[in-house]
Design a protein around this motif. Structure first.
Motif, PDB file in Angstrom:
ATOM      1  N   GLU A 117      38.970  40.974  46.150  1.00  0.00           N
ATOM      2  CA  GLU A 117      37.904  41.415  45.241  1.00  0.00           C
ATOM      3  C   GLU A 117      38.063  40.851  43.830  1.00  0.00           C
ATOM      4  O   GLU A 117      37.541  41.419  42.864  1.00  0.00           O
ATOM      5  CB  GLU A 117      37.817  42.945  45.209  1.00  0.00           C
ATOM      6  N   THR A 118      38.808  39.748  43.699  1.00  0.00           N
ATOM      7  CA  THR A 118      38.941  39.060  42.412  1.00  0.00           C
ATOM      8  C   THR A 118      38.866  37.559  42.670  1.00  0.00           C
ATOM      9  O   THR A 118      38.800  37.106  43.807  1.00  0.00           O
ATOM     10  CB  THR A 118      40.284  39.371  41.712  1.00  0.00           C
ATOM     11  N   THR A 119      38.905  36.787  41.590  1.00  0.00           N
ATOM     12  CA  THR A 119      38.968  35.323  41.707  1.00  0.00           C
ATOM     13  C   THR A 119      40.397  34.823  41.518  1.00  0.00           C
ATOM     14  O   THR A 119      40.645  33.626  41.509  1.00  0.00           O
ATOM     15  CB  THR A 119      38.064  34.663  40.654  1.00  0.00           C
ATOM     16  N   GLN A 120      41.335  35.740  41.383  1.00  0.00           N
ATOM     17  CA  GLN A 120      42.719  35.380  41.098  1.00  0.00           C
ATOM     18  C   GLN A 120      43.462  34.947  42.352  1.00  0.00           C
ATOM     19  O   GLN A 120      43.165  35.393  43.467  1.00  0.00           O
ATOM     20  CB  GLN A 120      43.458  36.560  40.462  1.00  0.00           C
ATOM     21  N   GLN A 171      51.188  34.859  38.965  1.00  0.00           N
ATOM     22  CA  GLN A 171      49.747  34.614  39.019  1.00  0.00           C
ATOM     23  C   GLN A 171      49.510  33.131  38.794  1.00  0.00           C
ATOM     24  O   GLN A 171      50.041  32.542  37.853  1.00  0.00           O
ATOM     25  CB  GLN A 171      49.003  35.431  37.965  1.00  0.00           C
TER      26      GLN A 171
END
Length: 385
Positions: free
Chosen positions: A175-178, A225
């Motif tokens: 649910e993120t672009t990470q 990250q």
């Protein structure tokens, strides 16, 4: 035999030469069977080699990049698959130490495990993304649940998978672009190795598929990250051209020894005395000499540079990989031309060298990407302000 007690590179190279000769005696069997060089990797663990890139503050020797490159070449002279396999582990530990990418307490625990013989490699390539260097987003998914992460996905080309203790797995954060890296121990439930490796080159690397099925890790295992800053230069990847240079040196040795002893009755003397054979030997030596000097010079430059200067070395690091791997392929080809049709026999190590050395084309960075980077690098100083 213990690398940790050897104070100089010369002593370590002598010890590695002994191991390399041992690896050479096992290489044909591993290649023919398409198995894995368990004994070779265990020898490297038992002699303390696999802990040489651990920082001194964590009990390692913190060897230089130039030292690592030369030792990796020597391994490859005995067996290319063993060199490429262990090179990923050696380089990753070195890279993490140099760039301080992880939380110190996590990296310290990894180093403690490595000092006791644990092995680590990255698992980043996937069936639909291809090489991670081309920017594909992982389809492996990490979902946060309380203080844990649940990870599902499949990775390909997981080199040395039969003996790895830790996998550094890239995953998209749900649910993120990470995108992030997770340190996953082998012994966790849901970590599955599927034996898919069927390549005709580097058959002994055990680069099978890694399946992650509802693997649960704690929050500390989310170690990094990705994509938060521009891609950094990676000196540690010089272990790749070092491997292929070592294979080329092994091919040269075999070809020269053959030329010194083979005397067909048509000429009644060793073929090494023939001008055309001498020509090929000279060309082979030139390619290997140029590749070695380029590789060693850039490794040394990395060692003496500060962090700021290292970040400018991306283009030259790519140029080394492209130059050395292609020169190694050409050198092995020349060795085969010297030996002739016998080089295609399964009994000849040259046919294995030929298959293995070509794998270098497909290791990162890829030639086309390197050429594009070098183009921009050459043009940039002449761009109008």
């Amino acid at each position: 035999m213990d690398f940790q007690s050897k104070a100089t590179l010369e002593e370590r190279l002598l010890l590695m030469d002994e191991l390399s000769k041992r690896f050479s005696t096992r290489a044909h069997k591993v290649d023919i069977e398409g198995s894995f060089p368990f004994e070779n990797i265990q020898d490297l663990i038992d002699t303390g080699y696999t802990a040489l890139t651990v920082p001194k503050k964590y009990g390692g020797q913190e060897i230089t990049l130039l030292e690592m490159v030369q030792l990796q070449e020597k391994i490859a002279e005995g067996d290319g698959a063993t060199a490429l396999s262990i090179g990923w582990h050696m380089g990753i530990v070195k890279n993490l130490a140099e760039k301080e990418l992880w939380k110190e307490s996590v990296f310290e625990k990894l180093c403690e495990a490595v000092s006791k013989g644990a092995l680590v490699n990255a698992a980043a390539t996937e069936p639909t993304t291809g090489s991670p260097t081309r920017g594909g987003k992982p389809e492996t998914i990490a979902i946060k649940k309380g203080d844990c992460w649940i990870i599902n996905g499949r990775k390909t080309f997981t080199t040395m998978s039969p003996m790895l203790d830790f996998f550094i797995v890239s995953a998209t954060i749900s649910e993120t672009t990470q995108v992030g890296n997770f340190l996953i121990p082998r012994n966790l439930e849901g970590v599955i190795i599927e034996e898919t490796w069927d390549s005709i080159a580097m058959k002994g690397t055990g680069s099978h598929d890694l399946h992650l099925v509802n693997v649960v890790v704690d929050n500390e295992s989310y170690v990094e990250q990705l994509g938060r800053e521009a891609k950094r230069a990676n000196g540690w990847l010089l272990h790749i051209p070092a491997c292929y240079l070592g294979i080329a040196k092994a091919a040269k040795k075999h070809a020269i020894e053959f030329a010194l002893t083979y005397s067909p009755n048509s000429i009644d003397r060793p073929i090494v005395e023939l001008p055309n054979v001498k020509q090929k030997i000279g060309e082979m030596e030139l390619k290997i000499m140029q590749a070695e000097y380029f590789l060693h010079a850039v490794a040394k430059q990395w060692d003496v540079s500060d962090e700021q200067d290292r970040e400018k070395m991306g283009p030259v690091l790519g140029a080394v990989k492209l130059t050395v791997t292609n020169a190694a392929i050409e050198a092995v080809d020349l060795a085969m031309r010297i030996v002739g049709a016998r080089s295609l026999s399964l009994k000849s190590p040259l046919q294995r060298y030929y298959r293995d050395v070509r794998a270098g084309i497909h290791n990162p960075p890829m030639d086309d990407m390197t050429v594009q980077i070098l183009s921009s690098y050459a043009i940039q100083p002449y761009q109008p302000l």
